[in-house]
Design a protein around this motif. Sequence first.
Motif, PDB file in Angstrom:
ATOM      1  N   LYS A 128       0.834  -1.215   0.000  1.00  0.00           N
ATOM      2  CA  LYS A 128       0.000   0.000   0.000  1.00  0.00           C
ATOM      3  C   LYS A 128       0.865   1.261   0.000  1.00  0.00           C
ATOM      4  CE  LYS A 128      -1.948  -1.182   3.923  1.00  0.00           C
ATOM      5  NZ  LYS A 128      -1.266  -2.457   4.230  1.00  0.00           N
ATOM      6  N   SER A 129       1.793   1.298   0.944  1.00  0.00           N
ATOM      7  CA  SER A 129       2.649   2.500   1.015  1.00  0.00           C
ATOM      8  C   SER A 129       3.462   2.649  -0.261  1.00  0.00           C
ATOM      9  CB  SER A 129       3.594   2.406   2.210  1.00  0.00           C
ATOM     10  OG  SER A 129       2.856   2.323   3.401  1.00  0.00           O
ATOM     11  N   THR A 130       3.902   1.534  -0.799  1.00  0.00           N
ATOM     12  CA  THR A 130       4.691   1.562  -2.027  1.00  0.00           C
ATOM     13  C   THR A 130       3.891   2.222  -3.154  1.00  0.00           C
ATOM     14  OG1 THR A 130       5.764  -0.462  -1.328  1.00  0.00           O
ATOM     15  CG2 THR A 130       5.965   0.130  -3.648  1.00  0.00           C
ATOM     16  N   PHE A 174       1.953  10.808   5.605  1.00  0.00           N
ATOM     17  CA  PHE A 174       2.843   9.643   5.569  1.00  0.00           C
ATOM     18  C   PHE A 174       2.626   8.764   6.781  1.00  0.00           C
ATOM     19  CE2 PHE A 174       4.730  13.077   3.199  1.00  0.00           C
ATOM     20  CZ  PHE A 174       5.009  12.457   1.990  1.00  0.00           C
ATOM     21  N   GLN A 175       2.882   7.486   6.558  1.00  0.00           N
ATOM     22  CA  GLN A 175       2.686   6.526   7.639  1.00  0.00           C
ATOM     23  C   GLN A 175       3.571   6.890   8.839  1.00  0.00           C
ATOM     24  OE1 GLN A 175       3.088   2.515   6.234  1.00  0.00           O
ATOM     25  NE2 GLN A 175       1.947   1.684   7.951  1.00  0.00           N
ATOM     26  N   ASP A 176       4.788   7.361   8.544  1.00  0.00           N
ATOM     27  CA  ASP A 176       5.665   7.796   9.648  1.00  0.00           C
ATOM     28  C   ASP A 176       5.638   9.312   9.823  1.00  0.00           C
ATOM     29  OD1 ASP A 176       6.864   8.323   7.264  1.00  0.00           O
ATOM     30  OD2 ASP A 176       8.824   7.547   7.797  1.00  0.00           O
ATOM     31  N   ALA A 193      -3.398   9.424   1.814  1.00  0.00           N
ATOM     32  CA  ALA A 193      -3.298   9.301   3.259  1.00  0.00           C
ATOM     33  C   ALA A 193      -2.924   7.864   3.600  1.00  0.00           C
ATOM     34  CB  ALA A 193      -4.611   9.699   3.917  1.00  0.00           C
ATOM     35  N   ASP A 194      -1.714   7.714   4.173  1.00  0.00           N
ATOM     36  CA  ASP A 194      -1.223   6.378   4.489  1.00  0.00           C
ATOM     37  C   ASP A 194      -1.507   6.099   5.968  1.00  0.00           C
ATOM     38  OD1 ASP A 194       0.001   3.954   4.365  1.00  0.00           O
ATOM     39  OD2 ASP A 194       1.911   4.705   3.569  1.00  0.00           O
ATOM     40  N   GLU A 195      -2.433   5.229   6.236  1.00  0.00           N
ATOM     41  CA  GLU A 195      -2.845   4.906   7.611  1.00  0.00           C
ATOM     42  C   GLU A 195      -3.078   6.173   8.432  1.00  0.00           C
ATOM     43  OE1 GLU A 195      -3.465   1.922   8.494  1.00  0.00           O
ATOM     44  OE2 GLU A 195      -2.176   0.566   7.348  1.00  0.00           O
TER      45      GLU A 195
END
Lengths: 271, 312
Positions: free
Chosen positions: A61-63, A105-107, A181-183
Motif C-alpha cells: 500500500k505505502s509503495t 505519511f505513515q511515519d 493518506a497512508d494509515e
Amino acid sequence: MAIIELSDVTMTYGRGPAAPPGDAQRRAARKDERRAALREVSVAVEEGAFAVLMGPSGAGKSTLLKLVLAMERPDEGTIRVAGRDIHRLRRSSIPYLRRNVGAVFQDFKLLSDASPLENVALALQVLGMPPGEVRRRAASALSQVELDPDAHRPARCLSGGEQQRVAIARALAGEPAILLADEPTGNLDPRLTREILDLLARVRERGTTVLLATHDPLVLDHPALTQQIHLEHGRLVSLHQATRAYGRCEDEDGIPAILPAAWPEPAGAVA
Amino acid sequence: MDRSTMSHSLMSRFRPLFSLGYVVSRGLRGMAQAPVVQLLAVSTMAVCMLLLGVVMLVWSNAQGIVHAWGLDVPVTVYLVDHAEPAAVDLMVERIGALPEVTRVERVSSEQALERLAEGLGEDGALVEGLDPAVLPPSLEIELAPGIDPDFGHVLAEGLAEQPMVEEVAVAGAWAGRAHDLLRTLEDLALGAGLLVSLACMAIVWSTIRLGVYARRAELQILRLVGGTDRFVHGPFVFEGMVQGALGAGLALGILWVGFDAAAPFLERGLSLLFAGGALRFFSPQELAIGVALGAGLGLLGARAAVGRYAEV
Ligand SMILES: Nc1ncnc2c1ncn2[C@@H]1O[C@H](COP(=O)(O)OP(=O)(O)OP(=O)(O)O)[C@@H](O)[C@H]1O
Ligand SMILES: [Mg+2]
C-alpha cells in the motif's frame, strides 16, 4: 476521468541500475532475485473519488502511494496523475506535482523540533504564500483536526495521534487536488478515527480526490467511500466501486477543475 | 470577485519575495543552530583572507611608491618648449614602432603639473597657481621586459640629438628592479588569491555539507511537500554567502586595525620611500568589493555543497 492511473506497475526495492532493454534474460534474472513490492498492478482512481486501499501489512500500500508521489520509480509500467506520466517528468517538475498531491505519511515525516503550526506552515511556504496568509491557513487546518494552533510544543513532544493529526493538517492546508493518506487513523481512537474520516469526506466534497491506505477494516464502513482497492503480496486482488456514494461524483459540474494547470510541461517528455 | 483576483495576482507577483523571506530566516536560524561551526568557519576564512589582504595591501602600496618615484617609466624625453606638433607626432610614431618599446605616452605641461601636485600629497597646494609652462612637455616611453639592459641608454643617446628634445632621463637599473619587485608581488597576490579562494570555498563547502547532512530529514520533508531546489537549497546558499561575507569583513577589520597601528611607524621608518605620500589602506569601494568577493566565494562553496547528489 481517472486522476490516478497505474498500468501494469511492477516495483522492486533496492534494485540496481536497470539492465539494458535488450537483455531480457538478465532482466528476468534480476527480477527473480528480489521479491517485487508491487506486481503488475493496474488501477484507476476517478477524479473526485474517496478511494480506500486495503491490504495486510506488507501488501504494498505505502509503495503504491510513494509511486504516485514520485518518491520511488516503477521497474515497469506507467503511473499517470492528471493524465501525465509522472515518471517521465523532469526532476525540476516534481515539486509542482507534489504541491498538487497532499500526503499523510505513515511515519508522519514532521519536523520534530518545530511546532504544529510551523509544520503545517511549511507546506504553504513552499507555495510562496505571504506570511499572514500562511499563518491563517495553517491555523485553520490545525483547528480542523482539533489541534490548538497556538500550542508551541515541538512535534516530537506530541502523542502519536496528535502528530498524525498535524500530518493530516499539513496535507490539507494547501488544498491539493489529490490527497494521499497512508494509515491516517492508525494512531487514533475510534472517535477520532471517525472524525478524521468525516473530515476526509468533507475534503472530498470540496473536490479533492482522496486515496486512503489502511488495513483497518473499520474504515470500510464509512458511507462516503466510493472505491475499494485490495492488494495482497503486491498484487491487486479486487477492485470494487461502491455505487451508493458514487452518484454524487458523476455530476461533472459539481467537481471543480482540479487538473493542475500550473505544472510545467516537461520538454520532450510527452509521449 | 475583483478584490480576490487582484489580491491573487498581487500575491503571485510577490511569491519569490515571500520565498526569499523564508530562505533568509531559515538560513539565519540554521546558522544559529550551530554557532560553533559558524564561528570556526568564519574565523578560519578570516585568517586565510587576512593573508591575502596583507599581500594585496603591500602590492598596492609598492605600486604607489614605484609610481611616485617615476620608476614605472624607464625613459622620459623632455621636449623643448615650442616643439613642432607634427614633428613630435612623427617622433612618437617612430619610437612606438621600435620592437623594444611597449608604449609611448605624451604628457603635456598641464598634466605634468597635475602629477606634481598629486605626488606632493598634502603639500600639493604649494604648486597651486604655478604656470604650467615651467614644466616642459614630455614623452614617456615604456620598454618591453627582458630586452638588453643597455637599450634604454642607447635610445636616450639617439633621442638627445633630436632638435626638439631638451633632455632625456633614463631611470636605469633601479627601474628594472622595481618592476621585478612589482611583478613578483603581483604573482604572489595572484597565487595567494587563488589559494585563499580555494581554501575559503572548501571551508564553506564542508560546513554546508555538514549542515545538509545534519538536516537531511528536514530536506526530505521539504522535498515531499513540494519544495523546489531553490527553496530547499536556498537557506544553505544564503548561509554560505553570509559566512563568506563575515569572513572577509572580519579579515578586513583586523587588517585595518593592524594597519592603523603599524602605518605611522612604517611611514616614519621608510619616509625616504614615500616621497611625501602616505601609506594607503583599501578604499571604501575596494573594501566593498572584498566583502562581496567573500560572499561570492561562500556562494560558490555552498552551491557546490548542495549539488544534486548532496541529499541522501
Ligand atoms: N524502503 C524499503 N526498502 C526495501 N523494501 C521495502 C521498503 N519499503 C517497503 N519494502 C518492502 O516492500 C513490501 C511492501 O511494503 P509496503 O510498505 O508498501 O507495505 P504496506 O502495505 O504499506 O504495509 P503496512 O501496512 O505494514 O504499512 C514489503 O515487503 C516491504 O518489506
Ligand atoms: Mg504502509
